[in-house]
Design an enzyme around this catalytic site. Structure first.
Site, PDB file in Angstrom:
ATOM      1  N   HIS A 110     -62.141  49.173  19.971  1.00 47.30           N
ATOM      2  CA  HIS A 110     -62.422  47.944  20.706  1.00 47.30           C
ATOM      3  C   HIS A 110     -62.820  46.844  19.741  1.00 47.30           C
ATOM      4  O   HIS A 110     -63.581  47.063  18.802  1.00 47.30           O
ATOM      5  CB  HIS A 110     -63.578  48.188  21.697  1.00 47.30           C
ATOM      6  N   ASP A 169     -70.324  45.579  36.039  1.00 47.49           N
ATOM      7  CA  ASP A 169     -70.282  44.705  34.861  1.00 47.49           C
ATOM      8  C   ASP A 169     -69.455  43.457  35.147  1.00 47.49           C
ATOM      9  O   ASP A 169     -69.802  42.360  34.741  1.00 47.49           O
ATOM     10  CB  ASP A 169     -69.703  45.441  33.646  1.00 47.49           C
ATOM     11  N   ARG A 198     -73.495  35.961  34.598  1.00 46.55           N
ATOM     12  CA  ARG A 198     -74.092  35.549  33.316  1.00 46.55           C
ATOM     13  C   ARG A 198     -73.350  34.356  32.732  1.00 46.55           C
ATOM     14  O   ARG A 198     -73.939  33.450  32.158  1.00 46.55           O
ATOM     15  CB  ARG A 198     -74.079  36.730  32.321  1.00 46.55           C
ATOM     16  N   SER A 236     -72.786  45.558  28.373  1.00 47.92           N
ATOM     17  CA  SER A 236     -71.573  45.144  29.087  1.00 47.92           C
ATOM     18  C   SER A 236     -70.330  45.767  28.431  1.00 47.92           C
ATOM     19  O   SER A 236     -69.502  46.396  29.104  1.00 47.92           O
ATOM     20  CB  SER A 236     -71.501  43.610  29.065  1.00 47.92           C
ATOM     21  N   LYS A 279     -67.887  49.520  29.840  1.00 52.46           N
ATOM     22  CA  LYS A 279     -66.442  49.643  30.045  1.00 52.46           C
ATOM     23  C   LYS A 279     -65.842  50.714  29.129  1.00 52.46           C
ATOM     24  O   LYS A 279     -64.971  51.475  29.530  1.00 52.46           O
ATOM     25  CB  LYS A 279     -65.772  48.282  29.785  1.00 52.46           C
TER      26      LYS A 279
HETATM   27  N1  URA Z   1     -67.673  40.795  26.193  1.00 53.94           N
HETATM   28  C1  URA Z   1     -68.051  41.561  27.234  1.00 53.94           C
HETATM   29  O1  URA Z   1     -67.269  42.377  27.732  1.00 53.94           O
HETATM   30  N2  URA Z   1     -69.295  41.407  27.715  1.00 53.94           N
HETATM   31  C2  URA Z   1     -70.182  40.522  27.213  1.00 53.94           C
HETATM   32  O2  URA Z   1     -71.283  40.446  27.695  1.00 53.94           O
HETATM   33  C3  URA Z   1     -69.772  39.733  26.128  1.00 53.94           C
HETATM   34  C4  URA Z   1     -68.497  39.897  25.635  1.00 53.94           C
END
Ligand code: URA
Length: 434
Positions: free
Chosen positions: A82, A161, A168, A183, A187
């Site tokens: 990632h 999320d 957010r 966050s 995932k």
């Molecule tokens: N990318 C994400 O998936 N979450 C965040 O909070 C910031 C960047």
């Protein structure tokens, strides 16, 4: 339990329990707890922070708000990768076939681009017919058969999320380290590979502008992953200029194919190898970084990664002729050179400005619904450290609209910072956390 008390406790800097965090995440996902209470809590977290235990509980609660993939139908140690996002980042296109060519299963979920950074799925759609809408059975079958498959991120992974991130985003609470770490990791943990390698970008074109912030984020994410039982590594890499020379979907695919043919830009390949080494080490295929790098280099020299890429494109419905004849890929009709006016050395290329120039050309999305033009983009001819004379071409713009090309031109000129003094070479890899 009352949400009011949870907000009040965090406001006073108290530690939240697992039960309180689960209550908030479940209540918010189901719609029982309103936006205004959760945004107040997010702001309290921005000021008071969260400790390791709270961060882990938040991550796991978000992971468990939806489906957690069961990858047990795939044989071997599954490795995922990632990136926190950067301009010109086509790393996955090169890295996944290299690793898969070594027999390491790569079961990857990818997203589309939003804003000035591109998504892997958009790039892959340059191959006519290519699809990431695979059923789970097709996804597992492809990974077992050819060791690599890429699937679009499903709505069912970590829905909490998704809702929290959107909140957010509009309440100025994105930039808190533990919230970002939880966050991203919610995932990744829902996608459920055995080993996760993170590319944490730092520099003017990254989320984390300073090295200190990038290392802090990398360490938090590695810790969360380890606490959740995953094998983890994070590489902190440079984003003080775009990665490689190509920005824009089909141009980036062409650069990826060049790289698989052994002709990749030096800065880009340094990042590819650094991440690849971590992926190979975590799979157990090599015992040392040197051995892992040697294996990876061989996939380029012997063209096994290139053939793997063609096999992967074909397995997902794409036309593999384009891999061997990249000149077939779409290319915009207008080509405009960006000329230099000052003598000196390139000291920085503001990656965000270049990303925005590509967005202006139509290469990125302003909203999730925007259609993108795969054929437009920018090819940089001068990178950090290069000497430039007046009237040298800094870059070429590929556009389908002259007005947009002119707007991009101004942005690219502004993105280049030229110094009178020679610029020292810097390493693309700032550090590795295992
Ligand atoms: N990318 C994400 O998936 N979450 C965040 O909070 C910031 C960047």
């Amino acid at each position: 339990m009352r949400m009011y008390d949870i907000i009040n406790r965090k406001k006073r800097g108290r530690h939240l329990t697992k039960e309180e965090i689960d209550f908030m995440v479940k209540g918010y996902t189901s719609g029982e707890i309103p936006d205004y209470q959760v945004s107040a809590l997010m702001m309290a977290i921005c000021f008071q922070g969260m400790d390791e235990e709270e961060t882990l509980h938040l991550t796991l609660a978000m992971r468990d708000s939806g489906e957690v993939l069961d990858l047990s139908a795939i044989e071997g140690i599954k490795v995922d990768k990632h990136s926190t996002g950067g301009v010109g980042d086509k790393t996955s296109l090169v890295l996944t076939p290299m690793v898969a060519a070594l027999g390491i299963p790569v079961a990857k979920m990818s997203g589309r681009g939003l804003g000035h950074t591109g998504g892997t799925i958009d790039k892959l759609e340059c191959f006519p017919g290519f699809s990431t809408s695979l059923t789970k059975e097709q996804f597992f079958d492809n990974v077992n058969r050819i060791k690599v498959a890429i699937m679009g991120q499903t709505e069912s992974l970590a829905p909490a999320d998704k809702k929290l991130y959107a909140l957010r985003d509009v309440t100025a609470t994105v930039d808190q380290l533990s919230l970002i770490a939880s966050s991203i990791m919610s995932k990744k943990l829902a996608a459920n590979a055995d080993a996760i390698v993170l590319d944490v970008k730092t520099g003017n074109g990254a989320f984390m502008k300073t090295k200190e912030e990038a290392f802090a984020l990398a360490e938090e994410m590695v810790q969360i992953g380890k606490n959740a039982g995953k094998q983890m590594a994070a590489v902190v890499t440079d984003m003080d200029q775009p990665l490689g020379n190509a920005i824009g979907n089909s141009l980036e695919v062409k650069e990826a194919i060049l790289s698989l043919n052994g002709l990749g830009p030096k800065d880009f390949m340094e990042v590819v190898y650094a991440l690849g080494v971590e992926m190979v080490l975590s799979s157990g295929k090599a015992a040392t970084p040197e051995e892992a790098k040697e294996l990876l280099m061989r996939t380029i020299e012997e063209k096994t990664a290139l053939d793997k890429f063609a096999e992967f494109v074909e397995a997902q419905g794409g036309d593999k002729r384009f891999v061997y004849q990249p000149e077939l890929l779409p290319l915009a009709s207008i080509q405009l050179q960006v000329m230099n006016t000052e003598e000196g050395y390139v000291s920085r290329i503001l990656a965000e400005e270049i990303g925005l120039a590509s967005l202006v050309l139509g290469g990125g999305r302003l909203t999730k619904e925007s259609e993108i033009d795969l054929s437009v983009g920018i090819l940089l001819h001068k990178k950090r450290g290069d000497m430039v004379r007046s009237q040298d071409a800094l870059a070429t713009i590929y556009a389908n609209d002259m007005e947009k090309a002119k707007e991009a031109y101004g942005r690219i000129v502004r993105a280049y910072e030229i110094s009178r003094e020679p610029v020292e070479e810097v390493s693309m890899v700032k550090g590795v956390i295992r």
